[in-house]
Design a protein around this motif. Structure first.
Motif, short mmCIF file in Angstrom:
data_model
loop_
_atom_site.label_atom_id
_atom_site.label_comp_id
_atom_site.label_asym_id
_atom_site.label_seq_id
_atom_site.Cartn_x
_atom_site.Cartn_y
_atom_site.Cartn_z
N LEU A 1 0.92 -1.21 -0.11
CA LEU A 1 -0.05 -0.13 -0.03
C LEU A 1 0.86 1.13 -0.16
N ALA A 2 1.89 1.24 0.82
CA ALA A 2 2.91 2.38 1.08
C ALA A 2 3.51 2.63 -0.48
N ILE A 3 4.06 1.66 -1.06
CA ILE A 3 4.55 1.96 -2.49
C ILE A 3 3.54 2.69 -3.64
N ALA A 4 2.16 2.24 -3.42
CA ALA A 4 1.38 2.69 -4.33
C ALA A 4 0.97 4.18 -4.04
N SER B 1 -5.07 1.99 -7.97
CA SER B 1 -4.53 0.98 -7.34
C SER B 1 -4.51 0.94 -5.81
N ALA B 2 -4.03 2.02 -5.21
CA ALA B 2 -3.88 2.46 -3.90
C ALA B 2 -5.28 2.53 -3.35
N VAL C 1 -8.74 -0.81 0.42
CA VAL C 1 -10.24 -1.56 0.54
C VAL C 1 -9.89 -3.20 0.69
N ASN C 2 -9.03 -3.49 0.20
CA ASN C 2 -8.67 -5.12 0.32
C ASN C 2 -7.63 -5.37 1.10
N PHE C 3 -6.94 -4.35 2.11
CA PHE C 3 -6.03 -4.44 2.73
C PHE C 3 -6.19 -5.56 4.10
#
Length: 494
Positions: free
Chosen positions: A386-389, A429-430, A435-437
């Motif tokens: 998530l952080a890279i996106a 994408s983020a 949402v799916n994290f």
């Protein structure tokens, strides 16, 4: 206008003792960042999970889709490297485009990203080594001892000149790519149980199952390719080497992952691959190798899976130490982190700090009794994904703003269209990943739907906390130490 810069060094700290030097060519930098992406680890670990938890037969298409989005991002990133002659990547580019506070916030988020992915792989490699040694009749030692031993070896290599790491990574990378291509060739020549087809790229398969989960696994597989700019000061001809290495890395990784995952589907057939992945996703690549390359191929694949993870953590160690070095020279981290070894010409203090950080984190995870795969690897890989996106989306915005304000590059495709398309793709994408994290950290309802529980809240809170630290530091410096604040930037001609 202003731009992020390394601050002037003090009289007792000559520039020569704080500057990184080297003669890395395109091939060496490509190997460095592709090794960070850990191609064999992705094919053997992430691809089976992407098939199982994501969109099944259509998962290989997610690598192709991700490659297109990240290529668009790379266009803007490469344009910035030509006009911003400084290392630091996200830190530097966002600082130039969006200002000091945003640049500093991004720097701390980047440190979190690379530390999280590195420590997650340390957990995985510790587990794999423990299981492998025990299986060969060796002592049954806990995973974290193997992880700590790996951290020590990585630290020794990271302490020395970057050329040594690049040579080690080059050998390991060639070996793991070769074994995967041998498997692809074997599957292709055999035709597979159901024949060769383009079923993974058919729209109904791409959109089947949970494509959002598939996208998460696909984007996570590319983490590391964007770090080419970090090695600017150690490149032979940075103006040409860095953009070239960036393009080669993202295109090469995208093609490799797409081809390898396609062959994995073909190896079991579109109708049987999901069942095979469900049976044992962790061993799927080894079972497939045994089927097509025999027992010797399986042994080689098992060994190279371990070396692939080692190459990954070594590469990320080098990336993190150079991020800390750049931040120190910009006077936002302790001054000592910017020092360079007089013999090895490496940021040795930064390397020691990063080695210590990884060891402490692994020790904490061991004390807490966390599972090295289901918790250490999965949780922190999720944080990094998530952080890279978010980092790439912010950087794309910074590229657009920088060139719109300065007009230093008139190429519309490179400075406007491609970065804008990349921004849209990465921002989307983020959102999907956020949402799916919970799925990545096993926070789900009884029916399997994502549910934001305690683990999700804590890990997402960390992603918010780190950039907040940067924003607070920028605000404090602006009020209490204006010289240090101003030293983060310097005037440049437009």
């Amino acid at each position: 206008m202003t731009a992020l810069s390394q601050a002037p060094t003090r009289a007792d700290s000559p520039a020569a003792e704080r500057s990184l030097t080297g003669s890395l060519g395109t091939a060496a930098i490509v190997m460095m960042v592709v090794a960070a992406a850990a191609p064999l680890t992705v094919v053997g670990g992430a691809a089976p999970l992407g098939i199982l938890l994501g969109n099944g037969v259509g998962f290989p298409a997610m690598y192709a889709i991700s490659a297109v989005v990240l290529f668009l991002f790379a266009v803007g990133l490469s344009a910035m490297t030509r006009h911003v002659p400084k290392p630091g990547a996200f830190f530097t580019f966002v600082g130039y485009g969006l200002g000091r506070p945003a640049g500093l916030a991004t720097a701390f988020l980047a440190l979190l990203t690379y530390t999280a992915i590195q420590v997650s792989v340390h957990g995985y490699v510790g587990y794999i080594l423990s299981v492998t040694v025990t299986g060969l009749g060796g002592p049954d030692l806990p995973w974290y001892l193997y992880s700590l031993a790996t951290i020590l070896l990585v630290g020794i290599l990271g302490y020395r000149h970057i050329d040594l790491s690049s040579k080690v990574l080059g050998v390991l990378l060639v070996a793991e790519v070769a074994i995967v291509l041998a498997l692809v060739a074997a599957v292709t020549f055999s035709g597979g149980p159901e024949g060769l087809s383009l079923a993974p790229f058919e729209p109904n398969n791409v959109l089947s199952g949970s494509p959002g989960i598939g996208l998460m696994f696909a984007i996570a597989a590319f983490i590391g390719f964007e770090a080419t700019a970090i090695f600017r000061d150690e490149a032979k001809d940075p103006a040409r080497t860095i953009p070239r290495a960036t393009y080669i890395a993202v295109i090469g990784i995208g093609v490799f992952y797409t081809l390898a995952s396609w062959s994995l589907v073909m190896a079991w057939g579109p109708s049987g691959v999901l069942a095979q992945a469900a049976e044992d996703p962790g061993a799927m690549i080894l079972i497939t190798t045994l089927k097509f390359l025999g027992p010797i191929g399986e042994v080689i694949m098992n060994v190279l899976l371990i070396t692939s993870m080692f190459a990954c953590v070594l590469s990320f160690h080098n990336v993190i130490t150079r991020y800390q070095h750049s931040m120190s020279n910009a006077k936002v981290l302790p001054d000592v982190l910017g020092s360079v070894h007089h013999k090895h010409f490496a940021p040795h203090v930064s390397s020691v700090v990063q080695t210590t950080t990884a060891a402490v984190l692994v020790a904490i995870f061991a004390v807490l009794g966390l599972d090295p795969v289901l918790e250490v690897f999965t949780w922190f890989a999720g944080v990094a994904t998530l952080a890279i996106a978010i980092l790439m989306a912010i950087t794309s915005l910074a590229v657009i703003v920088f060139f719109a304000r300065t007009g230093t590059d008139k190429r519309i495709w490179n400075t406007k269209i491609a970065p804008a398309l990349g921004l849209i793709g990465l921002a989307g994408s983020a959102v999907v990943i956020a949402v799916n994290f919970p799925m990545l950290v096993s926070d789900v309802n009884a029916d399997g739907a994502p549910a934001f529980g305690m683990v999700s809240a804590v890990l997402l809170g960390i992603i918010v906390l780190f950039p907040a630290i940067g924003l607070v530091q920028a605000a404090v410096l602006k009020r209490t130490d204006r010289v240090a604040y101003d030293n983060m930037t310097e005037a440049i001609s437009g």
